[in-house]
Design an enzyme around this catalytic site. Structure first.
Site, PDB file in Angstrom:
ATOM      1  N   ASP A  18      43.177  43.741  45.232  1.00 52.82           N
ATOM      2  CA  ASP A  18      43.268  43.845  43.765  1.00 52.82           C
ATOM      3  C   ASP A  18      44.208  44.975  43.316  1.00 52.82           C
ATOM      4  OD1 ASP A  18      42.771  42.927  41.204  1.00 52.82           O
ATOM      5  OD2 ASP A  18      40.728  43.680  41.079  1.00 52.82           O
ATOM      6  N   ASP A  19      43.694  46.199  43.199  1.00 52.67           N
ATOM      7  CA  ASP A  19      44.493  47.356  42.780  1.00 52.67           C
ATOM      8  C   ASP A  19      44.222  48.496  43.756  1.00 52.67           C
ATOM      9  OD1 ASP A  19      45.496  46.356  40.014  1.00 52.67           O
ATOM     10  OD2 ASP A  19      43.344  45.953  40.006  1.00 52.67           O
ATOM     11  N   HIS A  38      47.707  43.236  42.510  1.00 53.80           N
ATOM     12  CA  HIS A  38      48.597  43.485  41.372  1.00 53.80           C
ATOM     13  C   HIS A  38      49.584  44.555  41.796  1.00 53.80           C
ATOM     14  CE1 HIS A  38      45.816  41.396  38.538  1.00 53.80           C
ATOM     15  NE2 HIS A  38      44.938  41.745  39.453  1.00 53.80           N
ATOM     16  N   HIS A  95      45.465  38.265  46.188  1.00 50.15           N
ATOM     17  CA  HIS A  95      45.080  38.879  44.911  1.00 50.15           C
ATOM     18  C   HIS A  95      45.344  40.376  44.980  1.00 50.15           C
ATOM     19  CE1 HIS A  95      41.726  39.285  41.573  1.00 50.15           C
ATOM     20  NE2 HIS A  95      42.734  40.130  41.383  1.00 50.15           N
ATOM     21  N   GLU A 101      34.782  37.716  36.655  1.00 52.61           N
ATOM     22  CA  GLU A 101      34.767  39.081  37.197  1.00 52.61           C
ATOM     23  C   GLU A 101      33.714  39.849  36.394  1.00 52.61           C
ATOM     24  OE1 GLU A 101      38.379  41.349  36.471  1.00 52.61           O
ATOM     25  OE2 GLU A 101      37.827  42.915  37.911  1.00 52.61           O
TER      26      GLU A 101
HETATM   27  N1  HPA Z   1      40.993  42.199  36.377  1.00 50.95           N
HETATM   28  C1  HPA Z   1      41.721  41.907  35.302  1.00 50.95           C
HETATM   29  N2  HPA Z   1      42.948  42.385  35.118  1.00 50.95           N
HETATM   30  C2  HPA Z   1      43.486  43.162  36.041  1.00 50.95           C
HETATM   31  C3  HPA Z   1      42.772  43.493  37.177  1.00 50.95           C
HETATM   32  C4  HPA Z   1      41.476  42.974  37.365  1.00 50.95           C
HETATM   33  O1  HPA Z   1      40.769  43.197  38.360  1.00 50.95           O
HETATM   34  N3  HPA Z   1      43.589  44.298  37.889  1.00 50.95           N
HETATM   35  C5  HPA Z   1      44.748  44.428  37.221  1.00 50.95           C
HETATM   36  N4  HPA Z   1      44.681  43.740  36.085  1.00 50.95           N
HETATM   37 ZN    ZN Z   2      42.957  41.280  39.710  1.00 47.51          ZN
END
Ligand code: HPA
Ligand code: ZN
Length: 340
Positions: A280-281, A21, A19, A202
């Site tokens: 994640d990011d 992006h 996970h 989330e």
């Molecule tokens: N959640 C939803 N969309 C996203 C996320 C996330 O954590 N990161 C990048 N796009």
């Molecule tokens: Zn994500």
């Protein structure tokens, strides 16, 4: 084993990341370098000003900045450089396999051809495999703040490239955009023979997790940390062995949990859920996979067996072949045997 021995063990483990992006790995330094290269203005004076804007109070406050920064990505080489920068950091953290999200709609909406995005990311994956031996696959994510028809048009654009797309996902603003709005889209993805995942639970409620499973056919749930709010959902996830791709630093930075000690991770593990850890990011949330491991270690002091389980889950939950999974788990076993 001392706590610091356990931490070193966890940091050095071979692992998969499921996970992340790719647009969320855009570091401020690269963002400004690409802005200069492409003659694009970022709405911040310099890297320090951009970093100062990384104070989020919700998913949406982050997404607004994340989409704005993606504007510097214009050429095939930009996407290649972005991917290579991620793979270098991931490999340094012991990641040997990554299933990486990309958001084509963020780019095609700005007039960047789908093929430019995909070609650049694939260039990066090929070079990363050569340089660091890291295996990487792409998962195309649809933006849930857009309509299902727009997403279906993107899927049609992607169909000529299916051999290079490993799976499909759903991301962006969760609240008010339940999985039930994308039933036709994901039915088509499954018809094309691809595994499907979805961000759910989330910021959104546990019902979105149930919808992602029952209405979209999701094989993994991205985040899923709100499952603890509904014992029946949590029990189901554990009983069915549905993997959760948990992103601890993301969840604290976006105020899903006030602080790491309040994170549901220990409750998910105690319930027997198949948890994996992910970044994640990472450019926006304070670090890559090993930074997440450090933060979790500080909050929860997991033992070596828990770290082994988390790494093993990351391989088992991947969409790689059985042969690849077996080889990676053997590598993990060798690593742990040597550490004893
Ligand atoms: N959640 C939803 N969309 C996203 C996320 C996330 O954590 N990161 C990048 N796009
Ligand atoms: Zn994500």
């Amino acid at each position: 084993m001392t706590a610091s021995d356990v931490l070193s063990l966890a940091l050095g483990m071979p692992k998969a990341e499921l996970h992340v992006h790719i647009e969320g790995t855009l570091e401020p330094e690269l963002a400004f370098a690409l802005a200069r290269r492409n003659g694009v203005a970022l709405p911040y004076a310099d890297e320090a000003a951009l970093k100062a804007a990384y104070a989020f109070d919700s998913l949406q406050s982050f997404l607004d900045l994340y989409y704005a920064c993606a504007d510097v990505l214009r050429t095939r080489d930009d996407f290649r450089d972005l991917m290579l920068a991620y793979l270098e950091r991931a490999a340094a953290d012991g990641v040997i396999h990554a299933e990486i999200f990309f958001d084509p709609q963020t780019h095609t909406a700005r007039g960047i051809p789908f093929a430019t995005v995909l070609d650049g990311l694939d260039d990066g994956l090929a070079e990363g495999a050569r340089r660091w031996g890291i295996s990487g696959r792409l998962i195309l994510c649809f933006l849930r703040h857009l309509s299902e028809d727009e997403c279906l048009a993107t899927l049609a654009e992607a169909e000529p490239y299916l051999a290079r797309i490993h799976g499909f996902g759903l991301d962006s603003s969760e609240r008010g955009h339940p999985p039930s709005q994308f039933v036709r889209l994901f039915a088509r993805c499954r018809e094309l023979g691809k595994p499907v995942v979805a961000h759910a639970g989330e910021e959104g409620p546990p019902e979105y997790i149930t919808e992602a499973l029952d209405l979209l056919g999701a094989r993994r749930i991205d985040h899923g940390v709100r499952a603890v709010d509904d014992p029946a959902v949590l029990t189901r996830l554990a009983e069915e062995g549905i993997p959760l791709t948990v992103c601890p630093l993301s969840n604290t930075r976006l105020c899903v949990f006030k602080e790491m000690r309040e994170h549901s991770l220990p409750r998910l593990l105690a319930a027997g859920a198949k948890v994996t850890l992910n970044s994640d990011d990472p450019a926006y949330f304070g670090g890559y996979l090993n930074a997440n491991i450090r933060a979790v270690h500080e909050a929860f002091h997991f033992d070596a067996a828990t770290w082994y389980r988390l790494a093993r889950n990351s391989f088992e939950a991947s969409f790689a072949s059985d042969a690849e999974k077996t080889a990676w788990i053997a590598r993990l076993d060798t690593y742990f045997a040597a550490a004893r």
